[in-house]
Scaffold this motif. Sequence first.
Motif, PDB file in Angstrom:
ATOM      1  N   PHE A 291     -15.769 -54.477  38.860  1.00 42.46           N
ATOM      2  CA  PHE A 291     -15.956 -53.274  38.055  1.00 42.46           C
ATOM      3  C   PHE A 291     -14.637 -52.518  38.015  1.00 42.46           C
ATOM      4  O   PHE A 291     -14.148 -52.080  39.043  1.00 42.46           O
ATOM      5  CB  PHE A 291     -17.070 -52.399  38.642  1.00 42.46           C
ATOM      6  CG  PHE A 291     -18.429 -52.988  38.453  1.00 42.46           C
ATOM      7  CD1 PHE A 291     -19.202 -52.625  37.379  1.00 42.46           C
ATOM      8  CD2 PHE A 291     -18.923 -53.937  39.338  1.00 42.46           C
ATOM      9  CE1 PHE A 291     -20.458 -53.178  37.179  1.00 42.46           C
ATOM     10  CE2 PHE A 291     -20.168 -54.497  39.160  1.00 42.46           C
ATOM     11  CZ  PHE A 291     -20.938 -54.120  38.070  1.00 42.46           C
ATOM     12  N   TYR A 292     -14.040 -52.429  36.825  1.00 41.89           N
ATOM     13  CA  TYR A 292     -12.781 -51.720  36.636  1.00 41.89           C
ATOM     14  C   TYR A 292     -13.088 -50.317  36.136  1.00 41.89           C
ATOM     15  O   TYR A 292     -13.538 -50.130  35.013  1.00 41.89           O
ATOM     16  CB  TYR A 292     -11.894 -52.458  35.629  1.00 41.89           C
ATOM     17  CG  TYR A 292     -11.211 -53.654  36.219  1.00 41.89           C
ATOM     18  CD1 TYR A 292      -9.860 -53.641  36.511  1.00 41.89           C
ATOM     19  CD2 TYR A 292     -11.928 -54.815  36.502  1.00 41.89           C
ATOM     20  CE1 TYR A 292      -9.227 -54.740  37.062  1.00 41.89           C
ATOM     21  CE2 TYR A 292     -11.306 -55.924  37.055  1.00 41.89           C
ATOM     22  CZ  TYR A 292      -9.966 -55.882  37.329  1.00 41.89           C
ATOM     23  OH  TYR A 292      -9.352 -56.967  37.881  1.00 41.89           O
ATOM     24  N   MET A 293     -12.853 -49.308  37.007  1.00 43.14           N
ATOM     25  CA  MET A 293     -13.115 -47.908  36.689  1.00 43.14           C
ATOM     26  C   MET A 293     -11.848 -47.121  36.960  1.00 43.14           C
ATOM     27  O   MET A 293     -11.399 -47.075  38.103  1.00 43.14           O
ATOM     28  CB  MET A 293     -14.255 -47.375  37.557  1.00 43.14           C
ATOM     29  CG  MET A 293     -15.540 -48.159  37.398  1.00 43.14           C
ATOM     30  SD  MET A 293     -16.771 -47.774  38.633  1.00 43.14           S
ATOM     31  CE  MET A 293     -16.182 -48.710  40.030  1.00 43.14           C
ATOM     32  N   LYS A 294     -11.281 -46.525  35.913  1.00 44.70           N
ATOM     33  CA  LYS A 294     -10.011 -45.798  36.028  1.00 44.70           C
ATOM     34  C   LYS A 294      -8.977 -46.729  36.659  1.00 44.70           C
ATOM     35  O   LYS A 294      -8.623 -47.728  36.085  1.00 44.70           O
ATOM     36  CB  LYS A 294     -10.181 -44.505  36.825  1.00 44.70           C
ATOM     37  CG  LYS A 294     -11.098 -43.502  36.173  1.00 44.70           C
ATOM     38  CD  LYS A 294     -10.423 -42.826  35.037  1.00 44.70           C
ATOM     39  CE  LYS A 294     -11.292 -41.713  34.483  1.00 44.70           C
ATOM     40  NZ  LYS A 294     -10.730 -41.120  33.318  1.00 44.70           N
ATOM     41  N   THR A 295      -8.508 -46.415  37.883  1.00 45.85           N
ATOM     42  CA  THR A 295      -7.481 -47.250  38.516  1.00 45.85           C
ATOM     43  C   THR A 295      -8.047 -48.173  39.585  1.00 45.85           C
ATOM     44  O   THR A 295      -7.301 -48.911  40.207  1.00 45.85           O
ATOM     45  CB  THR A 295      -6.387 -46.381  39.167  1.00 45.85           C
ATOM     46  OG1 THR A 295      -6.990 -45.567  40.174  1.00 45.85           O
ATOM     47  CG2 THR A 295      -5.699 -45.512  38.150  1.00 45.85           C
ATOM     48  N   SER A 296      -9.348 -48.123  39.821  1.00 43.65           N
ATOM     49  CA  SER A 296      -9.915 -48.957  40.882  1.00 43.65           C
ATOM     50  C   SER A 296     -10.633 -50.175  40.314  1.00 43.65           C
ATOM     51  O   SER A 296     -11.107 -50.161  39.183  1.00 43.65           O
ATOM     52  CB  SER A 296     -10.892 -48.137  41.740  1.00 43.65           C
ATOM     53  OG  SER A 296     -11.973 -47.693  40.971  1.00 43.65           O
ATOM     54  N   ASN A 297     -10.668 -51.214  41.081  1.00 43.66           N
ATOM     55  CA  ASN A 297     -11.480 -52.384  40.756  1.00 43.66           C
ATOM     56  C   ASN A 297     -12.230 -52.801  42.018  1.00 43.66           C
ATOM     57  O   ASN A 297     -11.638 -53.078  43.044  1.00 43.66           O
ATOM     58  CB  ASN A 297     -10.646 -53.534  40.177  1.00 43.66           C
ATOM     59  CG  ASN A 297      -9.533 -53.960  41.083  1.00 43.66           C
ATOM     60  OD1 ASN A 297      -8.978 -53.167  41.810  1.00 43.66           O
ATOM     61  ND2 ASN A 297      -9.195 -55.226  41.052  1.00 43.66           N
ATOM     62  N   ILE A 298     -13.567 -52.789  41.906  1.00 45.37           N
ATOM     63  CA  ILE A 298     -14.437 -53.022  43.049  1.00 45.37           C
ATOM     64  C   ILE A 298     -15.482 -54.062  42.656  1.00 45.37           C
ATOM     65  O   ILE A 298     -16.078 -53.971  41.583  1.00 45.37           O
ATOM     66  CB  ILE A 298     -15.145 -51.723  43.481  1.00 45.37           C
ATOM     67  CG1 ILE A 298     -14.121 -50.628  43.799  1.00 45.37           C
ATOM     68  CG2 ILE A 298     -16.044 -51.967  44.682  1.00 45.37           C
ATOM     69  CD1 ILE A 298     -14.720 -49.260  44.031  1.00 45.37           C
ATOM     70  N   THR A 299     -15.716 -55.025  43.516  1.00 48.14           N
ATOM     71  CA  THR A 299     -16.765 -56.011  43.274  1.00 48.14           C
ATOM     72  C   THR A 299     -18.119 -55.358  43.506  1.00 48.14           C
ATOM     73  O   THR A 299     -18.291 -54.583  44.441  1.00 48.14           O
ATOM     74  CB  THR A 299     -16.598 -57.210  44.225  1.00 48.14           C
ATOM     75  OG1 THR A 299     -15.299 -57.775  44.024  1.00 48.14           O
ATOM     76  CG2 THR A 299     -17.651 -58.272  43.968  1.00 48.14           C
ATOM     77  N   GLY A 300     -19.063 -55.686  42.630  1.00 50.27           N
ATOM     78  CA  GLY A 300     -20.404 -55.135  42.768  1.00 50.27           C
ATOM     79  C   GLY A 300     -21.446 -56.125  42.286  1.00 50.27           C
ATOM     80  O   GLY A 300     -21.169 -56.976  41.435  1.00 50.27           O
ATOM     81  N   ALA A 301     -22.657 -56.019  42.831  1.00 49.05           N
ATOM     82  CA  ALA A 301     -23.773 -56.884  42.425  1.00 49.05           C
ATOM     83  C   ALA A 301     -24.668 -56.116  41.459  1.00 49.05           C
ATOM     84  O   ALA A 301     -24.917 -54.929  41.656  1.00 49.05           O
ATOM     85  CB  ALA A 301     -24.572 -57.313  43.642  1.00 49.05           C
ATOM     86  N   ILE A 302     -25.130 -56.810  40.415  1.00 53.97           N
ATOM     87  CA  ILE A 302     -26.022 -56.149  39.460  1.00 53.97           C
ATOM     88  C   ILE A 302     -27.465 -56.553  39.714  1.00 53.97           C
ATOM     89  O   ILE A 302     -27.747 -57.666  40.176  1.00 53.97           O
ATOM     90  CB  ILE A 302     -25.619 -56.431  37.992  1.00 53.97           C
ATOM     91  CG1 ILE A 302     -25.830 -57.894  37.625  1.00 53.97           C
ATOM     92  CG2 ILE A 302     -24.196 -56.030  37.723  1.00 53.97           C
ATOM     93  CD1 ILE A 302     -25.713 -58.154  36.147  1.00 53.97           C
ATOM     94  N   THR A 303     -28.361 -55.623  39.442  1.00 50.81           N
ATOM     95  CA  THR A 303     -29.797 -55.852  39.509  1.00 50.81           C
ATOM     96  C   THR A 303     -30.348 -55.603  38.120  1.00 50.81           C
ATOM     97  O   THR A 303     -30.063 -54.566  37.515  1.00 50.81           O
ATOM     98  CB  THR A 303     -30.462 -54.889  40.518  1.00 50.81           C
ATOM     99  OG1 THR A 303     -29.803 -55.021  41.771  1.00 50.81           O
ATOM    100  CG2 THR A 303     -31.934 -55.203  40.674  1.00 50.81           C
TER     101      THR A 303
END
Length: 148
Positions: A85-97
Amino acid sequence: GYKDKSQKAVIAGVEMFQKQVKEGQPGDNLGLCVKVDKKSVRRGQFVVTPGSQATNTMFKAQCYFLTADEGGRTKPLKAGYKPQFYMKTSNITGAITLPTDRDVITPGDNCEIDVTLEVPGVVWPQLRFAMRESGYTCAVGVITEVTG
């Protein structure tokens, strides 16, 4: 800070296009001279007023999944899919439901999903993001509600 750790720092100067300014306004492209240990600075960190933001790991979002013609996926995806998930300057792995009425999401679908990030990040309602996998954008969305 990063993850659950916040850190305090002193802003020694504010610059805009290599010129000193007294203050910045929302939307300004600023450079901050921050007095902090260089090793403690990481991509995706936010500078905020102390105590004004908290990190979260869960949110609901409205997403559009790109078709293959738009550069997205060619195959459907299931619950548990873990893009970046690329949000502003961060990129974080996430699981979707997925919503309870759906088993899969096919490219071209527009739907609401629940997301659980692997590490806490600063998120808020109406924040736009891109979901990416292997360097390709597979979906775009907007956060509708922060749930935890």
